[in-house]
Design a protein around this motif. Structure first.
Motif, PDB file in Angstrom:
ATOM      1  N   ILE A 191      24.688  10.414 -11.299  1.00 54.64           N
ATOM      2  CA  ILE A 191      23.099  10.255 -11.575  1.00 54.64           C
ATOM      3  C   ILE A 191      22.945   8.585 -11.298  1.00 54.64           C
ATOM      4  CG2 ILE A 191      21.405   9.724 -13.546  1.00 54.64           C
ATOM      5  CD1 ILE A 191      22.933  12.331 -14.935  1.00 54.64           C
ATOM      6  N   VAL A 192      23.589   7.732 -11.718  1.00 53.58           N
ATOM      7  CA  VAL A 192      23.205   6.304 -11.530  1.00 53.58           C
ATOM      8  C   VAL A 192      23.604   5.889 -10.041  1.00 53.58           C
ATOM      9  CG1 VAL A 192      24.308   3.856 -11.904  1.00 53.58           C
ATOM     10  CG2 VAL A 192      24.251   5.719 -13.895  1.00 53.58           C
ATOM     11  N   VAL A 193      24.349   6.400  -9.313  1.00 50.59           N
ATOM     12  CA  VAL A 193      24.532   5.992  -7.965  1.00 50.59           C
ATOM     13  C   VAL A 193      23.163   6.609  -7.311  1.00 50.59           C
ATOM     14  CG1 VAL A 193      25.821   6.268  -5.769  1.00 50.59           C
ATOM     15  CG2 VAL A 193      26.873   5.786  -7.976  1.00 50.59           C
ATOM     16  N   CYS A 194      22.835   7.675  -7.465  1.00 49.16           N
ATOM     17  CA  CYS A 194      21.586   8.686  -7.003  1.00 49.16           C
ATOM     18  C   CYS A 194      20.397   7.827  -6.964  1.00 49.16           C
ATOM     19  CB  CYS A 194      21.726   9.992  -7.370  1.00 49.16           C
ATOM     20  SG  CYS A 194      23.053  11.160  -6.437  1.00 49.16           S
ATOM     21  N   LEU A 195      20.309   7.332  -8.445  1.00 50.75           N
ATOM     22  CA  LEU A 195      18.900   6.663  -8.590  1.00 50.75           C
ATOM     23  C   LEU A 195      18.931   5.347  -8.105  1.00 50.75           C
ATOM     24  CD1 LEU A 195      18.350   7.791 -12.395  1.00 50.75           C
ATOM     25  CD2 LEU A 195      17.287   8.631 -10.352  1.00 50.75           C
ATOM     26  N   LEU A 196      19.960   4.812  -7.961  1.00 52.19           N
ATOM     27  CA  LEU A 196      19.882   3.408  -7.427  1.00 52.19           C
ATOM     28  C   LEU A 196      19.428   3.466  -5.881  1.00 52.19           C
ATOM     29  CD1 LEU A 196      23.501   1.918  -8.819  1.00 52.19           C
ATOM     30  CD2 LEU A 196      21.129   1.113  -9.220  1.00 52.19           C
ATOM     31  N   VAL A 203      17.288   5.034  -4.838  1.00 52.78           N
ATOM     32  CA  VAL A 203      15.751   5.451  -4.739  1.00 52.78           C
ATOM     33  C   VAL A 203      15.119   3.984  -4.365  1.00 52.78           C
ATOM     34  CG1 VAL A 203      13.644   5.993  -6.057  1.00 52.78           C
ATOM     35  CG2 VAL A 203      15.630   7.222  -6.102  1.00 52.78           C
ATOM     36  N   VAL A 204      15.591   2.839  -4.698  1.00 51.39           N
ATOM     37  CA  VAL A 204      15.043   1.631  -4.561  1.00 51.39           C
ATOM     38  C   VAL A 204      15.130   1.170  -2.985  1.00 51.39           C
ATOM     39  CG1 VAL A 204      15.129  -0.716  -5.336  1.00 51.39           C
ATOM     40  CG2 VAL A 204      15.672   0.797  -6.896  1.00 51.39           C
ATOM     41  N   PRO A 205      16.209   1.221  -2.494  1.00 49.88           N
ATOM     42  CA  PRO A 205      16.102   0.941  -0.975  1.00 49.88           C
ATOM     43  C   PRO A 205      15.375   1.773  -0.216  1.00 49.88           C
ATOM     44  CG  PRO A 205      18.345   1.704  -1.610  1.00 49.88           C
ATOM     45  CD  PRO A 205      17.700   1.463  -3.096  1.00 49.88           C
ATOM     46  N   VAL A 206      15.073   3.381  -0.678  1.00 45.27           N
ATOM     47  CA  VAL A 206      14.231   3.877   0.085  1.00 45.27           C
ATOM     48  C   VAL A 206      12.823   3.469   0.140  1.00 45.27           C
ATOM     49  CG1 VAL A 206      13.410   6.497   0.423  1.00 45.27           C
ATOM     50  CG2 VAL A 206      15.999   5.941   0.247  1.00 45.27           C
ATOM     51  N   GLY A 227      10.657  10.696   0.425  1.00 49.84           N
ATOM     52  CA  GLY A 227      11.823  10.193   0.646  1.00 49.84           C
ATOM     53  C   GLY A 227      12.781  10.579  -0.690  1.00 49.84           C
ATOM     54  N   VAL A 228      12.370  10.042  -1.838  1.00 55.70           N
ATOM     55  CA  VAL A 228      13.422  10.363  -2.894  1.00 55.70           C
ATOM     56  C   VAL A 228      13.728  11.799  -2.845  1.00 55.70           C
ATOM     57  CG1 VAL A 228      13.174  10.518  -5.511  1.00 55.70           C
ATOM     58  CG2 VAL A 228      11.915   8.533  -4.299  1.00 55.70           C
ATOM     59  N   LEU A 232      23.996   6.043   1.896  1.00 56.04           N
ATOM     60  CA  LEU A 232      23.693   5.011   3.118  1.00 56.04           C
ATOM     61  C   LEU A 232      23.146   5.925   4.197  1.00 56.04           C
ATOM     62  CD1 LEU A 232      23.060   2.326   4.221  1.00 56.04           C
ATOM     63  CD2 LEU A 232      25.688   2.247   4.785  1.00 56.04           C
ATOM     64  N   LEU A 233      24.051   7.175   4.404  1.00 57.83           N
ATOM     65  CA  LEU A 233      23.884   7.980   5.887  1.00 57.83           C
ATOM     66  C   LEU A 233      22.551   8.385   5.279  1.00 57.83           C
ATOM     67  CD1 LEU A 233      24.665   9.173   8.406  1.00 57.83           C
ATOM     68  CD2 LEU A 233      25.677  10.917   6.906  1.00 57.83           C
TER      69      LEU A 233
END
Length: 300
Positions: A13-18, A20-23, A54-55, A86-87
């Motif tokens: 959950i944490v990595v997925c939500l993180l 969202v910011v760069p997108v 994008g999200v 990243l991909l």
């Protein structure tokens, strides 16, 4: 659920939500705008819709990583999520660029979204959601969250963009044939499909988004028809392309067959192309997506 599974879930959950910011900021950079200003000062709804797509696309793809077998350690889990996150981010941006620069020519989607054009935003959001949906299914197909899963994901991404480009070309061609000024009296629609998008015809964009999603579902169905374990990479990719085009064609044919029944006595061209009737367009979009799910239920 034991403590180890809870920790793994929290990591996912944490990595997925993180990501969202760069997108969000990558899209803002592509558009040449400040993300915060567009969202809370300018109230650019079109920009918000494109970010939403994008999200969705990114989370779709990362759930494909989560749905596999448990990885050996939490560190490996994090590395896998970061790699595919990243991909996924790169593929989403690539999908936007392909649509903007190659597929939907004569329309600067980035400029239109910057100017608040909701039609352009719907198209971009739908494309990104489909990219993520296809990537998710590809990960399940190759059954790998390691480096060896990257090439099939990229290959199927290329196939999906070719199929989606064909869908865009089809929609443009149908619009052109329906709205020829030399054969239609008193037409008030744009001369071209691209012109309708520029003019902000949300109904046109909504119908197209429905077809994109239906096509994306058709592409994912292919994973049930191609056995990655018994075929080489090139052979598998070839069958992916064959079935993806074939199933997209089946859904289009069924849509053309049932549309006159579903919208009996409704002049679809007049309502959608000329009057921008979102209600009629929504029915068309729902019909295409429903047909795709019917094919999915039958074949999978």
């Amino acid at each position: 659920m034991n403590i180890d599974q809870i920790i793994t879930l929290l990591i996912n959950i944490v990595v997925c939500l993180l990501f969202v910011v760069p997108v969000r900021f990558a899209l803002a950079k592509h558009l040449g705008v400040d993300a915060k200003h567009e969202l809370d000062s300018k109230d650019n709804f079109a920009f918000g819709v494109s970010i939403a797509g994008g999200v969705l696309g990114l989370i779709f793809m990362l759930t494909g990583v989560q749905s596999g077998d448990p990885l050996p350690s939490h560190v490996t889990e994090i590395i896998s999520l970061l790699m595919y996150g990243l991909l996924g981010s790169l593929l989403l941006i690539a999908g936007v660029l392909i649509q903007d620069k190659l597929v939907i020519r004569d329309v600067e989607l980035a400029t239109e979204i910057k100017n608040g054009n909701m039609s352009a935003a719907i198209i971009v959001a739908a494309n990104m959601a489909v990219v993520g949906l296809v990537a998710k299914k590809t990960l399940s197909w190759v059954d790998s969250e390691q480096l060896d899963g990257l090439i099939p994901v990229i290959a199927v991404f290329v196939i999906s963009q070719v199929v989606l480009a064909a869908v865009a070309g089809l929609r443009m061609g149908v619009y052109r044939s329906r709205n020829r000024r030399n054969s239609t009296n008193g037409i008030d629609a744009a001369d071209t499909w691209q012109g309708a998008i520029k003019a902000g015809n949300v109904a046109i964009a909504l119908r197209y988004a429905g077809q994109l999603i239906a096509t994306g579902i058709a592409i994912t169905i292919t994973s049930a028809l191609v056995d990655s374990e018994s075929m080489g990479l090139y052979e598998s990719v070839g069958y992916w392309a064959f079935y993806a085009f074939g199933l997209a064609g089946v859904i289009w044919g069924a849509y053309r067959l049932f549309l006159p029944l579903v919208l009996y006595k409704v002049n679809v061209v007049e309502e959608v192309d000329h009057q921008a009737n979102v209600g009629v367009a929504a029915v068309e979009a729902a019909l295409m997506i429903s047909l795709a799910f019917m094919v999915l239920a039958y074949l999978v």
